[in-house]
Design an enzyme around this catalytic site. Structure first.
Site: not given
Length: 257
Positions: A66, A111, A114, A134
C-alpha cells in the site's frame, strides 16, 4: 470508463487489467482502490466479458504494498475507514460472479498479497514473492490479510508469516496452496488465459453459482451446504442445466447459452 492508474485491454472474452504505477512498484492508493471498483462493476455489467486477469506493470512487482505515505497521515478512525473501504472493494473481486485470476509477476506484498488472495485463482511467475510484512512497520494487514491467508494456507503457517513478516517464494507458495501454478515469466499471461478459456467452455450460469456457493461456505460451513443445495436446485432447473443433462443423455456436446 476513465482510468488513471489502471490499463485495460480485451483478449477474446477476457478483460486484462494492469495496475500501472511501476515507479512505485504498483503500490495501492485510494485512487487505485476506487478504479478497481469501477473495473469490477464494468466486468459484472458487461455480458461480453466472461472473466478477468489482474496483474501489475513492469517486471518487478504485481503490487508491492500500500501507499505508506497515504497511510502515515491517517488517524485512528480514518485508518479504520480506509481499511473497510479496501475490504469492500476486495470483496467485490472475491464475490464477482465471473472468474478473476491474479497473474502475479513479481512482488505481492502487504496489500498486493491481499489483492492476489481476493482473486479466485492465482498464477505466479517463478520470480513472484508473497508476504504480509506489515509487522515490520508496526502495523497489521488491513485489507483481509489475516483472514484470507489463514484460510488459504492454514492457521499455523499463516500465523508464522503474519508475525515474522517473512516472504514466501513462488515454489513454497505453490506447496502451501497459496497459488495454483508457478510458470516461467514469459508463460504467465498465457497460463492465465488457458485456464480462463477452459472455464469459458462451461455454462456461465453454473460457473457463477459455483463461485457463489464457494464464497458462502468459506465464511460459514453449515450455511455453505445449505446454499449449495439451493443453488443446485436452481442449476438443475435452469436452461443450461436442462441442456447439459439432456446433451449427456443424448451423447452430444452441450450448447450452453
Amino acid at each position: 470508463m476513465t482510468l488513471e492508474t489502471l490499463n485495460t485491454r480485451i483478449d477474446g472474452a477476457t478483460l486484462i487489467v494492469t495496475i500501472n504505477r511501476p515507479d512505485v512498484l504498483n503500490a495501492l492508493n485510494s485512487k487505485v482502490i476506487n478504479e478497481l471498483e469501477q473495473v469490477m462493476d464494468h466486468i459484472i455489467s458487461t455480458p461480453e466479458i466472461r472473466g478477468a486477469v489482474l496483474t501489475g506493470a513492469g517486471e518487478k512487482a504485481f503490487v508491492a504494498g500500500a501507499d505508506i505515505s497515504e497511510i502515515n497521515a491517517l488517524g485512528n478512525l480514518q485508518a479504520e475507514t480506509y481499511s473497510l473501504r479496501g475490504q469492500d472493494v476486495f470483496f467485490k473481486i472475491e464475490r464477482n460472479s465471473k472468474p478473476v485470476v491474479a497473474a502475479v509477476n513479481g512482488f505481492a506484498l502487504g496489500g498486493g498479497c491481499e489483492l492476489a488472495m481476493a482473486c479466485h485463482l492465482r498464477i505466479a511467475s517463478e520470480k513472484a514473492r508473497f508476504g504480509q510484512p506489515e509487522v515490520n512497520l508496526g502495523l497489521i494487514p488491513g485489507y483481509g490479510g489475516t483472514q484470507r491467508l489463514t484460510r488459504l494456507i492454514g492457521r499455523g503457517k499463516a500465523t508464522e508469516y503474519l508475525l515474522t513478516g517473512g516472504l514466501i517464494n513462488a515454489t513454497e507458495a505453490e506447496r502451501l496452496g497459496l497459488v495454483n501454478y508457478v510458470v516461467p515469466p514469459n508463460d504467465l499471461l498465457g497460463k492465465c488465459l488457458e485456464i480462463l478459456n477452459a472455464i469459458y467452455q462451461k455454462s456461465s450460469s453454473a460457473i457463477s453459482m459455483t463461485l457463489a456457493a464457494i464464497d458462502v461456505g468459506v465464511n460459514d460451513t453449515q450455511q455453505g451446504f445449505t446454499e449449495e443445495a439451493r443453488l443446485f436446485g436452481k442449476a438443475v432447473s435452469s436452461p443450461d442445466g436442462r441442456e447439459g443433462t439432456l446433451a449427456f443423455l443424448e451423447k452430444r456436446k452441450a450448447n450452453f447459452l
